[in-house]
Design a protein around this motif. Structure first.
Motif, PDB file in Angstrom:
ATOM      1  N   GLY A 202       0.815  -1.206   0.000  1.00 39.29           N
ATOM      2  CA  GLY A 202       0.000   0.000   0.000  1.00 39.29           C
ATOM      3  C   GLY A 202       0.842   1.246   0.000  1.00 39.29           C
ATOM      4  O   GLY A 202       2.071   1.211  -0.071  1.00 39.29           O
ATOM      5  N   ARG A 203       0.149   2.380   0.083  1.00 41.60           N
ATOM      6  CA  ARG A 203       0.849   3.657   0.133  1.00 41.60           C
ATOM      7  C   ARG A 203      -0.002   4.687   0.861  1.00 41.60           C
ATOM      8  O   ARG A 203      -1.231   4.586   0.937  1.00 41.60           O
ATOM      9  CB  ARG A 203       1.189   4.151  -1.257  1.00 41.60           C
ATOM     10  CG  ARG A 203       0.003   4.475  -2.148  1.00 41.60           C
ATOM     11  CD  ARG A 203       0.480   4.955  -3.513  1.00 41.60           C
ATOM     12  NE  ARG A 203      -0.619   5.118  -4.454  1.00 41.60           N
ATOM     13  CZ  ARG A 203      -0.457   5.402  -5.740  1.00 41.60           C
ATOM     14  NH1 ARG A 203       0.760   5.558  -6.223  1.00 41.60           N
ATOM     15  NH2 ARG A 203      -1.502   5.529  -6.547  1.00 41.60           N
ATOM     16  N   ALA A 204       0.701   5.673   1.407  1.00 42.98           N
ATOM     17  CA  ALA A 204       0.061   6.816   2.060  1.00 42.98           C
ATOM     18  C   ALA A 204       0.723   8.065   1.508  1.00 42.98           C
ATOM     19  O   ALA A 204       1.948   8.097   1.320  1.00 42.98           O
ATOM     20  CB  ALA A 204       0.211   6.740   3.565  1.00 42.98           C
ATOM     21  N   ASN A 205      -0.085   9.088   1.284  1.00 40.35           N
ATOM     22  CA  ASN A 205       0.421  10.273   0.611  1.00 40.35           C
ATOM     23  C   ASN A 205      -0.287  11.505   1.149  1.00 40.35           C
ATOM     24  O   ASN A 205      -1.497  11.490   1.394  1.00 40.35           O
ATOM     25  CB  ASN A 205       0.192  10.128  -0.901  1.00 40.35           C
ATOM     26  CG  ASN A 205       0.762  11.266  -1.707  1.00 40.35           C
ATOM     27  OD1 ASN A 205       0.287  12.385  -1.645  1.00 40.35           O
ATOM     28  ND2 ASN A 205       1.796  10.961  -2.475  1.00 40.35           N
ATOM     29  N   VAL A 206       0.482  12.576   1.322  1.00 42.59           N
ATOM     30  CA  VAL A 206      -0.101  13.864   1.678  1.00 42.59           C
ATOM     31  C   VAL A 206       0.436  14.899   0.702  1.00 42.59           C
ATOM     32  O   VAL A 206       1.639  14.937   0.403  1.00 42.59           O
ATOM     33  CB  VAL A 206       0.232  14.261   3.138  1.00 42.59           C
ATOM     34  CG1 VAL A 206       1.726  14.264   3.392  1.00 42.59           C
ATOM     35  CG2 VAL A 206      -0.385  15.609   3.487  1.00 42.59           C
ATOM     36  N   SER A 207      -0.455  15.708   0.142  1.00 44.42           N
ATOM     37  CA  SER A 207      -0.041  16.745  -0.801  1.00 44.42           C
ATOM     38  C   SER A 207      -0.659  18.076  -0.391  1.00 44.42           C
ATOM     39  O   SER A 207      -1.775  18.133   0.133  1.00 44.42           O
ATOM     40  CB  SER A 207      -0.460  16.386  -2.228  1.00 44.42           C
ATOM     41  OG  SER A 207      -1.872  16.319  -2.340  1.00 44.42           O
ATOM     42  N   TRP A 208       0.108  19.131  -0.666  1.00 44.47           N
ATOM     43  CA  TRP A 208      -0.334  20.479  -0.308  1.00 44.47           C
ATOM     44  C   TRP A 208      -0.184  21.380  -1.520  1.00 44.47           C
ATOM     45  O   TRP A 208       0.893  21.500  -2.093  1.00 44.47           O
ATOM     46  CB  TRP A 208       0.489  21.017   0.857  1.00 44.47           C
ATOM     47  CG  TRP A 208       0.124  22.424   1.253  1.00 44.47           C
ATOM     48  CD1 TRP A 208       0.777  23.569   0.912  1.00 44.47           C
ATOM     49  CD2 TRP A 208      -0.992  22.830   2.040  1.00 44.47           C
ATOM     50  NE1 TRP A 208       0.150  24.669   1.431  1.00 44.47           N
ATOM     51  CE2 TRP A 208      -0.944  24.255   2.144  1.00 44.47           C
ATOM     52  CE3 TRP A 208      -2.036  22.148   2.679  1.00 44.47           C
ATOM     53  CZ2 TRP A 208      -1.895  24.985   2.848  1.00 44.47           C
ATOM     54  CZ3 TRP A 208      -2.977  22.882   3.388  1.00 44.47           C
ATOM     55  CH2 TRP A 208      -2.895  24.268   3.470  1.00 44.47           C
ATOM     56  N   GLN A 209      -1.296  21.985  -1.932  1.00 48.05           N
ATOM     57  CA  GLN A 209      -1.308  22.883  -3.075  1.00 48.05           C
ATOM     58  C   GLN A 209      -1.022  24.289  -2.567  1.00 48.05           C
ATOM     59  O   GLN A 209      -1.910  25.003  -2.108  1.00 48.05           O
ATOM     60  CB  GLN A 209      -2.668  22.822  -3.774  1.00 48.05           C
ATOM     61  CG  GLN A 209      -2.673  23.405  -5.172  1.00 48.05           C
ATOM     62  CD  GLN A 209      -2.067  22.472  -6.200  1.00 48.05           C
ATOM     63  OE1 GLN A 209      -2.282  21.279  -6.162  1.00 48.05           O
ATOM     64  NE2 GLN A 209      -1.289  23.049  -7.124  1.00 48.05           N
ATOM     65  N   PHE A 210       0.261  24.706  -2.630  1.00 49.45           N
ATOM     66  CA  PHE A 210       0.635  26.023  -2.126  1.00 49.45           C
ATOM     67  C   PHE A 210      -0.098  27.118  -2.881  1.00 49.45           C
ATOM     68  O   PHE A 210      -0.637  28.064  -2.298  1.00 49.45           O
ATOM     69  CB  PHE A 210       2.152  26.231  -2.256  1.00 49.45           C
ATOM     70  CG  PHE A 210       2.947  25.423  -1.283  1.00 49.45           C
ATOM     71  CD1 PHE A 210       3.104  25.851   0.033  1.00 49.45           C
ATOM     72  CD2 PHE A 210       3.542  24.230  -1.664  1.00 49.45           C
ATOM     73  CE1 PHE A 210       3.850  25.104   0.937  1.00 49.45           C
ATOM     74  CE2 PHE A 210       4.279  23.487  -0.772  1.00 49.45           C
ATOM     75  CZ  PHE A 210       4.439  23.921   0.540  1.00 49.45           C
ATOM     76  N   THR A 211      -0.074  27.009  -4.192  1.00 50.97           N
ATOM     77  CA  THR A 211      -0.812  27.921  -5.066  1.00 50.97           C
ATOM     78  C   THR A 211      -1.440  27.066  -6.160  1.00 50.97           C
ATOM     79  O   THR A 211      -1.250  25.850  -6.204  1.00 50.97           O
ATOM     80  CB  THR A 211       0.117  28.979  -5.691  1.00 50.97           C
ATOM     81  OG1 THR A 211       0.985  28.328  -6.641  1.00 50.97           O
ATOM     82  CG2 THR A 211       0.953  29.678  -4.628  1.00 50.97           C
ATOM     83  N   ASP A 212      -2.149  27.723  -7.058  1.00 51.55           N
ATOM     84  CA  ASP A 212      -2.725  26.969  -8.170  1.00 51.55           C
ATOM     85  C   ASP A 212      -1.646  26.385  -9.072  1.00 51.55           C
ATOM     86  O   ASP A 212      -1.912  25.472  -9.864  1.00 51.55           O
ATOM     87  CB  ASP A 212      -3.643  27.869  -9.006  1.00 51.55           C
ATOM     88  CG  ASP A 212      -4.906  28.255  -8.252  1.00 51.55           C
ATOM     89  OD1 ASP A 212      -5.222  27.565  -7.261  1.00 51.55           O
ATOM     90  OD2 ASP A 212      -5.540  29.251  -8.649  1.00 51.55           O
ATOM     91  N   GLN A 213      -0.420  26.913  -8.949  1.00 53.29           N
ATOM     92  CA  GLN A 213       0.658  26.475  -9.838  1.00 53.29           C
ATOM     93  C   GLN A 213       1.707  25.603  -9.154  1.00 53.29           C
ATOM     94  O   GLN A 213       2.536  24.997  -9.833  1.00 53.29           O
ATOM     95  CB  GLN A 213       1.369  27.701 -10.445  1.00 53.29           C
ATOM     96  CG  GLN A 213       0.531  28.520 -11.393  1.00 53.29           C
ATOM     97  CD  GLN A 213      -0.442  29.434 -10.662  1.00 53.29           C
ATOM     98  OE1 GLN A 213      -0.136  29.967  -9.594  1.00 53.29           O
ATOM     99  NE2 GLN A 213      -1.637  29.602 -11.230  1.00 53.29           N
ATOM    100  N   VAL A 214       1.714  25.529  -7.829  1.00 55.97           N
ATOM    101  CA  VAL A 214       2.781  24.822  -7.105  1.00 55.97           C
ATOM    102  C   VAL A 214       2.169  23.861  -6.097  1.00 55.97           C
ATOM    103  O   VAL A 214       1.309  24.252  -5.291  1.00 55.97           O
ATOM    104  CB  VAL A 214       3.724  25.803  -6.389  1.00 55.97           C
ATOM    105  CG1 VAL A 214       4.823  25.033  -5.642  1.00 55.97           C
ATOM    106  CG2 VAL A 214       4.339  26.785  -7.372  1.00 55.97           C
ATOM    107  N   MET A 215       2.632  22.604  -6.172  1.00 55.91           N
ATOM    108  CA  MET A 215       2.150  21.571  -5.253  1.00 55.91           C
ATOM    109  C   MET A 215       3.340  20.774  -4.724  1.00 55.91           C
ATOM    110  O   MET A 215       4.275  20.456  -5.475  1.00 55.91           O
ATOM    111  CB  MET A 215       1.170  20.636  -5.979  1.00 55.91           C
ATOM    112  CG  MET A 215       0.593  19.532  -5.091  1.00 55.91           C
ATOM    113  SD  MET A 215       1.418  17.949  -5.340  1.00 55.91           S
ATOM    114  CE  MET A 215       0.728  17.462  -6.918  1.00 55.91           C
ATOM    115  N   ALA A 216       3.323  20.445  -3.437  1.00 51.17           N
ATOM    116  CA  ALA A 216       4.351  19.608  -2.826  1.00 51.17           C
ATOM    117  C   ALA A 216       3.681  18.381  -2.240  1.00 51.17           C
ATOM    118  O   ALA A 216       2.498  18.402  -1.863  1.00 51.17           O
ATOM    119  CB  ALA A 216       5.107  20.370  -1.745  1.00 51.17           C
TER     120      ALA A 216
END
Length: 793
Positions: free
Chosen positions: A520-534
């Motif tokens: 399996g996998r676990a993931n967290v993502s954060w959209q800083f702006t509409d153009q940048v995601m980490a």
């Protein structure tokens, strides 16, 4: 190279497509893949991927993905996985011949040592998918691509959604689908070494609800290695492929896509040439210089880039694959149900001169094989992009592989492999002891795999997305191996008979394995702006245990070691962080990923270096392997029509725990039977790899443009054999390809160059069976210029 009847049939089909379909097409249809040219300068096109089993913008997927669109594949003449690796730095490809094909991502996947034409009991670690159907044998990746829409290279474990044997990643290929708007494409290329490639496809409606697509490809090229013994050109290319599809859409909520395809590779292939000679600790009389001098033998050349050989045995490859699949999608409102049903087959036969010299040592080796596989997948995926989305399903897979390993030795086998004396009383070995001595066997390997999987995305805020998924897989495997020996000198001498058995010994065994695993996998993502995601992710991959299907290693009494029949499952743990950005009104896309991977019980093909007679490859577990690295990808629209691409990777892989590995050639012949490779670098993995690319379209009239494409790929050096001998080091290299042409409404003409600067490098290498110290290699293809004409409607 002469056309066979099958080639003629395929070429006839391609010709009929090219001739008949333009009449169906509309003359004012735009050129294919026009959006990808970004000629307006309004920004780079959005790339849609199915990395999470639903269509999404690639920049919104929190994972490392390399995407190569169909237009770039066509422009760069990328027609197979080998050439794809020149566009994707983290993808490494090695193929001594189609059966001995191995591809890795970040240095992990399948490792193949070309001593026994691969091992059917070793599952790949990189999943190879075409139109959602898993291809179980890596050999099928050696065939040419046919009518491709897009290729996604998914880096890192993909076991949650792609499942079976994707501990290192997956190659996800999507072909062009049938269309209800008539279209046709034709392409013909000619070049040096009698290179000829013909591609054609056409699509259109049959009724208001039924559309078709048919496509074909034929590639041929004369050999690039000259056999000075008989004047034949070896290592030819002879690929043919056809694909037919039907798309049934009785309503806007339901579609059924049925495909059938067939591909064939047939040529005088594949041999290697003299690369270098290494020195071991064996008696000087049993090493290559003395053995060759004893027969007054000198190789055709000691420069591999002269591309000459003098092999004296038959050489031939005849392999084909094909299958039928059906993909049904039913939109039920809040979700879409998908069914993927498939049957595929793969056939293989080849002849090889396994000593790679002009001496009659080993006269024949081939393993006629047949693989059949059946798969069924059922999925349900939510529609839309709300706060909560999901995908889940069930999967079943079965494959059966049968083989017949055959090997026959020649008049000088006893001299080369055993020497003048043997036995406790130094009984002289007659020169004809092994003349005609061989083995004939039967193998069968079967797998049943069952899986249930699911993944959920939850967005507690507009910027934050949490992802979690699990997959449980249960597999049952069984294998049987039986071989007998025949021929050679008939003798009542125990010492001489034991000498024969030290080269080939009859074996008969069977084994089975059952295991279940949770990945399996676990993931967290954060959209800083509409153009940048980490994003940051954790993934756990699993590859089930394997069964040795090429014979077992021998003990001191030349008996098979039955405890090595089954190898343990492989477990992969990967941590990854990444950044994805689309800047300057989507004129610059820049992605960055860093990862750390640990693999326990890494499955690999290992050469038994303790054998002083014949090298044997068998499956084994390496206790622990670690790879860590950084990858970057950038695409920039500099001016209208001018696009630059750059991709790079740094990977540091090592055997973290490997106390009893194979000894390198320079230590063989001593009392040491195993060598510690702990802390040493992982074989087959360049530290540095990178690709630069440019595409430029310059309008010169209302209807015409000059076009230019170039890509340059570089890799640093790496070990070409798991023993890490200094004699098996492959130097780094660069390959540059270029295209210049003119495009008008409906047609295009190009001048292309493969290996523009005529770089000399080694694609893969082999340690000669018999431990003489001779190292063989496959040299790079030489520079080639050619011309292409394309037309579309």
């Amino acid at each position: 190279m002469q056309f066979t009847q099958r080639r003629a049939v395929v070429l006839s089909v391609v010709g009929l497509i090219a001739a008949a379909l333009p009449a169906l097409a509309q003359a004012d249809e735009a050129a294919p893949d026009a959006a990808e040219r970004a000629s307006s300068g309004d920004g780079l096109p959005t790339i849609t991927v199915t990395a999470r089993r639903r269509e999404e913008d690639a920049q919104s997927v929190p994972a490392a993905i390399s995407v190569v669109g169909g237009a770039l594949l066509d422009r760069s003449y990328t027609v197979n996985t080998s050439l794809l690796s020149q566009l994707v730095p983290s993808l490494n490809y090695s193929s001594a011949n189609p059966r001995n094909t191995a591809f890795t991502i970040r240095g992990l996947g399948s490792s193949v040592v070309a001593v026994s034409q691969a091992n059917d009991g070793l599952e790949p670690g990189v999943g190879f998918y075409v139109d959602q159907v898993y291809h179980a044998r890596p050999a099928t990746a050696a065939f040419d691509f046919t009518d491709i829409e897009q290729i996604e290279v998914l880096r890192g474990p993909q076991g949650t959604l792609f499942g079976k044997n994707t501990t290192a990643g997956a190659i996800n290929i999507t072909t062009r689908a049938p269309t209800f708007i008539p279209e046709a494409r034709e392409e013909i290329s000619v070049g040096e070494n009698d290179f000829l490639q013909v591609k054609a496809s056409g699509s259109g409606p049959i009724t208001d609800t039924l559309a078709f697509r048919v496509s074909g490809l034929m590639t041929r090229r004369d050999g690039v290695i000259r056999n000075v013994r008989d004047g034949r050109d070896l290592n030819q290319i002879g690929n043919q492929a056809v694909r037919g599809q039907l798309l049934f859409t009785p309503s806007s909520n339901f579609s059924l896509r049925v495909s059938a395809d067939y591909a064939n590779f047939e040529s005088d292939c594949c041999t290697q040439v003299y690369l270098r000679v290494g020195q071991s600790l064996r008696s000087p009389s049993r090493q290559y210089p003395a053995l060759a001098a004893g027969q007054n033998y000198t190789p055709a050349s000691t420069n591999p880039y002269d591309r000459v050989t003098d092999i004296d045995a038959d050489l031939k490859v005849d392999t084909n694959e094909g299958g039928v699949s059906a993909i049904a999608d039913w939109n039920i409102g809040g979700a879409t149900l998908t069914s993927v049903t498939a049957w595929r087959f793969w056939n293989w036969d080849a002849e090889n001169d396994r000593d790679y010299t002009g001496l009659p040592i080993q006269m024949s080796q081939h393993i006629p094989s047949r693989q059949d596989q059946y798969s069924q997948e059922l999925r349900i995926a939510s529609n839309g992009d709300g706060a909560f989305s999901y995908v889940g399903g069930l999967y079943y897979f079965r494959q059966v592989i049968t083989g017949r390993p055959i090997s026959i030795y020649g008049p000088l086998a006893a001299y080369w492999l055993i020497g003048p004396t043997t036995g406790a009383n130094a009984t002289p070995v007659p020169g004809n002891l092994l003349d005609g001595y061989g083995t004939d066997g039967r193998t069968r390997f079967a797998t049943d795999s069952y899986a249930a999987f699911g993944e959920v995305n939850f967005k507690p805020t507009d910027r934050l997305t949490l992802t979690g998924g699990l997959r449980y897989t249960y597999e049952e495997k069984e294998g049987s191996y039986t071989s007998t020996v025949f021929g050679g000198l008939q003798t009542s001498s125990t010492a001489l008979n034991n000498a024969k058995l030290s080269v080939l010994r009859p074996q008969s065994y069977s084994a089975s394995d059952k295991d279940g695993s949770l990945s399996g996998r676990a993931n967290v993502s954060w959209q800083f702006t509409d153009q940048v995601m980490a994003y940051a992710s954790y993934a756990r991959g699993f590859k089930s245990g394997g069964i040795n299907m090429s014979g077992l290693p021998l003990d001191n009494q030349n008996n098979p070691v039955l405890s090595t029949a089954v190898i343990r499952p492989e477990k992969n743990t990967t941590y990854e962080v990444g950044l994805k950005s689309s800047l300057f009104d989507n004129r610059l896309v820049f992605n960055l990923a860093g990862y750390w991977t640990e693999v326990e019980d890494f499955q690999a093909t290992i050469v038994d270096s303790t054998q002083t007679v014949a090298l044997r490859g068998y499956l084994s577990n390496i206790p622990k392997v670690t790879v860590k690295g950084i990858e970057a990808d950038a695409t920039a629209l500099i001016l209208p029509g001018l696009t630059l691409r750059a991709s790079g990777s740094y990977a540091h892989g090592e055997y973290t725990d490997y106390p009893a590995g194979p000894c390198p050639l320079e230590l063989q012949g001593s009392a040491t039977t195993a060598c510690s490779l702990t802390g040493q670098r992982l074989s087959g993995l360049p530290r540095w790899a990178g690709t630069l690319g440019i595409d430029y379209e310059l309008p010169v009239s209302e209807s015409g443009s000059l076009i230019f494409h170039a890509d340059s790929s570089s890799r640093s050096g790496y070990y070409g054999d798991p023993s890490l001998s200094r004699y098996t080091w492959i130097k780094g290299y660069n390959v540059t390809n270029a295209v210049v042409g003119y495009r008008a409404d409906g047609w295009e003409v190009d001048i292309f160059a493969r290996n523009l600067f005529d770089s000399d490098y080694i694609q893969n290498l082999t340690v000669q069976a018999g431990n003489s110290g001779l190292i063989l290699g496959t040299p790079s293809d030489p520079q080639m210029f050619g011309v292409t004409f394309k037309a579309w409607q």
